[in-house]
Design a protein around this motif. Structure first.
Motif, PDB file in Angstrom:
ATOM      1  N   PHE A 188      68.445  28.477  17.406  1.00 21.33           N
ATOM      2  CA  PHE A 188      69.081  27.199  17.696  1.00 21.33           C
ATOM      3  C   PHE A 188      68.314  26.361  18.712  1.00 21.33           C
ATOM      4  O   PHE A 188      68.328  25.134  18.656  1.00 21.33           O
ATOM      5  CB  PHE A 188      70.503  27.430  18.226  1.00 21.33           C
ATOM      6  CG  PHE A 188      71.476  27.882  17.182  1.00 21.33           C
ATOM      7  CD1 PHE A 188      71.642  27.177  16.001  1.00 21.33           C
ATOM      8  CD2 PHE A 188      72.252  29.008  17.389  1.00 21.33           C
ATOM      9  CE1 PHE A 188      72.546  27.584  15.037  1.00 21.33           C
ATOM     10  CE2 PHE A 188      73.172  29.422  16.443  1.00 21.33           C
ATOM     11  CZ  PHE A 188      73.315  28.717  15.263  1.00 21.33           C
ATOM     12  N   GLN A 189      67.662  27.028  19.667  1.00 21.42           N
ATOM     13  CA  GLN A 189      67.060  26.276  20.769  1.00 21.42           C
ATOM     14  C   GLN A 189      65.933  25.353  20.312  1.00 21.42           C
ATOM     15  O   GLN A 189      65.521  24.470  21.065  1.00 21.42           O
ATOM     16  CB  GLN A 189      66.551  27.205  21.874  1.00 21.42           C
ATOM     17  CG  GLN A 189      65.628  28.302  21.409  1.00 21.42           C
ATOM     18  CD  GLN A 189      66.361  29.603  21.157  1.00 21.42           C
ATOM     19  OE1 GLN A 189      67.387  29.632  20.483  1.00 21.42           O
ATOM     20  NE2 GLN A 189      65.849  30.672  21.727  1.00 21.42           N
ATOM     21  N   TYR A 190      65.450  25.523  19.110  1.00 20.09           N
ATOM     22  CA  TYR A 190      64.379  24.659  18.614  1.00 20.09           C
ATOM     23  C   TYR A 190      64.920  23.442  17.860  1.00 20.09           C
ATOM     24  O   TYR A 190      64.144  22.552  17.493  1.00 20.09           O
ATOM     25  CB  TYR A 190      63.453  25.453  17.682  1.00 20.09           C
ATOM     26  CG  TYR A 190      62.644  26.507  18.396  1.00 20.09           C
ATOM     27  CD1 TYR A 190      61.440  26.198  19.021  1.00 20.09           C
ATOM     28  CD2 TYR A 190      63.090  27.826  18.453  1.00 20.09           C
ATOM     29  CE1 TYR A 190      60.703  27.163  19.681  1.00 20.09           C
ATOM     30  CE2 TYR A 190      62.349  28.802  19.122  1.00 20.09           C
ATOM     31  CZ  TYR A 190      61.169  28.462  19.728  1.00 20.09           C
ATOM     32  OH  TYR A 190      60.437  29.423  20.388  1.00 20.09           O
ATOM     33  N   ALA A 191      66.227  23.397  17.597  1.00 19.91           N
ATOM     34  CA  ALA A 191      66.796  22.342  16.758  1.00 19.91           C
ATOM     35  C   ALA A 191      67.583  21.338  17.589  1.00 19.91           C
ATOM     36  O   ALA A 191      68.193  21.686  18.605  1.00 19.91           O
ATOM     37  CB  ALA A 191      67.706  22.956  15.696  1.00 19.91           C
ATOM     38  N   ASP A 192      67.587  20.087  17.135  1.00 18.28           N
ATOM     39  CA  ASP A 192      68.442  19.080  17.754  1.00 18.28           C
ATOM     40  C   ASP A 192      69.900  19.467  17.569  1.00 18.28           C
ATOM     41  O   ASP A 192      70.276  20.111  16.577  1.00 18.28           O
ATOM     42  CB  ASP A 192      68.183  17.710  17.122  1.00 18.28           C
ATOM     43  CG  ASP A 192      66.792  17.175  17.436  1.00 18.28           C
ATOM     44  OD1 ASP A 192      66.216  17.605  18.450  1.00 18.28           O
ATOM     45  OD2 ASP A 192      66.282  16.350  16.649  1.00 18.28           O
ATOM     46  N   SER A 193      70.731  19.064  18.500  1.00 21.41           N
ATOM     47  CA  SER A 193      72.120  19.517  18.518  1.00 21.41           C
ATOM     48  C   SER A 193      72.887  19.148  17.248  1.00 21.41           C
ATOM     49  O   SER A 193      73.752  19.918  16.803  1.00 21.41           O
ATOM     50  CB  SER A 193      72.833  18.939  19.744  1.00 21.41           C
ATOM     51  OG  SER A 193      72.798  17.515  19.723  1.00 21.41           O
ATOM     52  N   HIS A 194      72.585  17.983  16.651  1.00 20.93           N
ATOM     53  CA  HIS A 194      73.344  17.565  15.477  1.00 20.93           C
ATOM     54  C   HIS A 194      73.052  18.410  14.248  1.00 20.93           C
ATOM     55  O   HIS A 194      73.805  18.353  13.256  1.00 20.93           O
ATOM     56  CB  HIS A 194      73.078  16.084  15.163  1.00 20.93           C
ATOM     57  CG  HIS A 194      71.696  15.824  14.618  1.00 20.93           C
ATOM     58  ND1 HIS A 194      70.583  15.696  15.432  1.00 20.93           N
ATOM     59  CD2 HIS A 194      71.254  15.683  13.343  1.00 20.93           C
ATOM     60  CE1 HIS A 194      69.518  15.465  14.686  1.00 20.93           C
ATOM     61  NE2 HIS A 194      69.891  15.458  13.425  1.00 20.93           N
ATOM     62  N   ARG A 195      71.996  19.224  14.290  1.00 28.42           N
ATOM     63  CA  ARG A 195      71.643  20.069  13.149  1.00 28.42           C
ATOM     64  C   ARG A 195      72.194  21.490  13.272  1.00 28.42           C
ATOM     65  O   ARG A 195      72.208  22.236  12.299  1.00 28.42           O
ATOM     66  CB  ARG A 195      70.119  20.149  12.996  1.00 28.42           C
ATOM     67  CG  ARG A 195      69.438  18.829  12.722  1.00 28.42           C
ATOM     68  CD  ARG A 195      67.928  19.004  12.651  1.00 28.42           C
ATOM     69  NE  ARG A 195      67.513  19.875  11.561  1.00 28.42           N
ATOM     70  CZ  ARG A 195      66.282  20.350  11.408  1.00 28.42           C
ATOM     71  NH1 ARG A 195      65.361  20.070  12.316  1.00 28.42           N
ATOM     72  NH2 ARG A 195      65.983  21.119  10.385  1.00 28.42           N
TER      73      ARG A 195
END
Length: 235
Positions: A118-125
């Protein structure tokens, strides 16, 4: 011992065969003198093919390989393709993605989800809350689409490069938050969350309510790890 289908090929095997046919140089893995099974890539006396589980159709998988990864005996992505009957495999290309990959990702029969921390993705994704994950599962069920796990297979440096591909930029991201380091043992990871492809997929299948596939993959992966380690010269 489970029955083995007469044809052991899956999308990963076919991709490897195509790459071998086009390659001008042979890929020499560690232990290159070892006589390996052409499908499971283990030493012939330790061949895993007769232990291949019955495939499940609870979900589909799309494996995207960094160049060279598909040849590596330590790669566990092919185990996922053995367990999930609806399997697809492609080589990554940053500027010219395979048209068949693009068609798969936009196929209305599937609900693709990119498996990555998760830490690599923008929050909306991020499908990082129970509510977000439930919404994905509900929408998938209501539209009668099959979950499609998009797995990026390579080293972590290579996977991060693949993650930034434009063709994957709009996919929801589903990751895991391991409470303990993985048991992969076939490669060294820099962080506890960097698990082997099969290890991550076992947990993801549970989250997507595919318990049969998850359980079969767990047993299959444990056996693969044991036999791979047993075939190393140090053992």
């Amino acid at each position: 011992m489970s029955d083995v289908p007469p044809v052991l090929e899956n999308a990963v095997t076919r991709l490897r065969q195509r790459e071998l046919a086009q390659s001008r140089r042979a890929f020499i893995a560690r232990g290159g003198r070892m006589v390996r099974c052409p499908h499971c890539l283990l030493s012939v006396p330790l061949c895993l093919c007769s232990e291949r589980p019955a495939p499940s159709d609870e979900a589909a998988v799309c494996l995207i390989f960094y160049k060279g990864e598909v040849y590596k005996p330590s790669n566990s992505g092919r185990l996922v393709a053995d367990v999930l009957s609806d399997n697809h495999a492609f080589l990554w290309n940053r500027t010219e993605p395979d048209p068949a990959l693009l068609a798969l990702l936009t196929n209305p029969a599937y609900a693709p989800v990119l498996v990555f921390p998760f830490q690599y993705a923008d929050s909306h994704r991020r499908l990082d809350t129970p509510a977000a994950l439930q919404q994905y599962r509900t929408q998938t069920a209501e539209s009668r689409r099959k979950p499609l796990l998009v797995l990026l297979d390579g080293s972590w440096r290579e996977a991060r490069k693949m993650f930034r591909s434009p063709c994957l930029a709009n996919l929801p991201v589903l990751g895991i938050q391991p409470q303990a380091p993985g048991n992969y043992q076939l490669r060294e990871a820099a962080h506890d969350y960097q698990l082997g492809t099969a290890e991550v997929t076992i947990e993801i299948l549970q989250q997507l309510q595919a318990p049969v596939a998850s359980a079969r993959l767990a047993v299959y992966f444990n056996l693969f790890r044991e036999r791979y380690l047993a075939g190393k010269p140090s053992h």
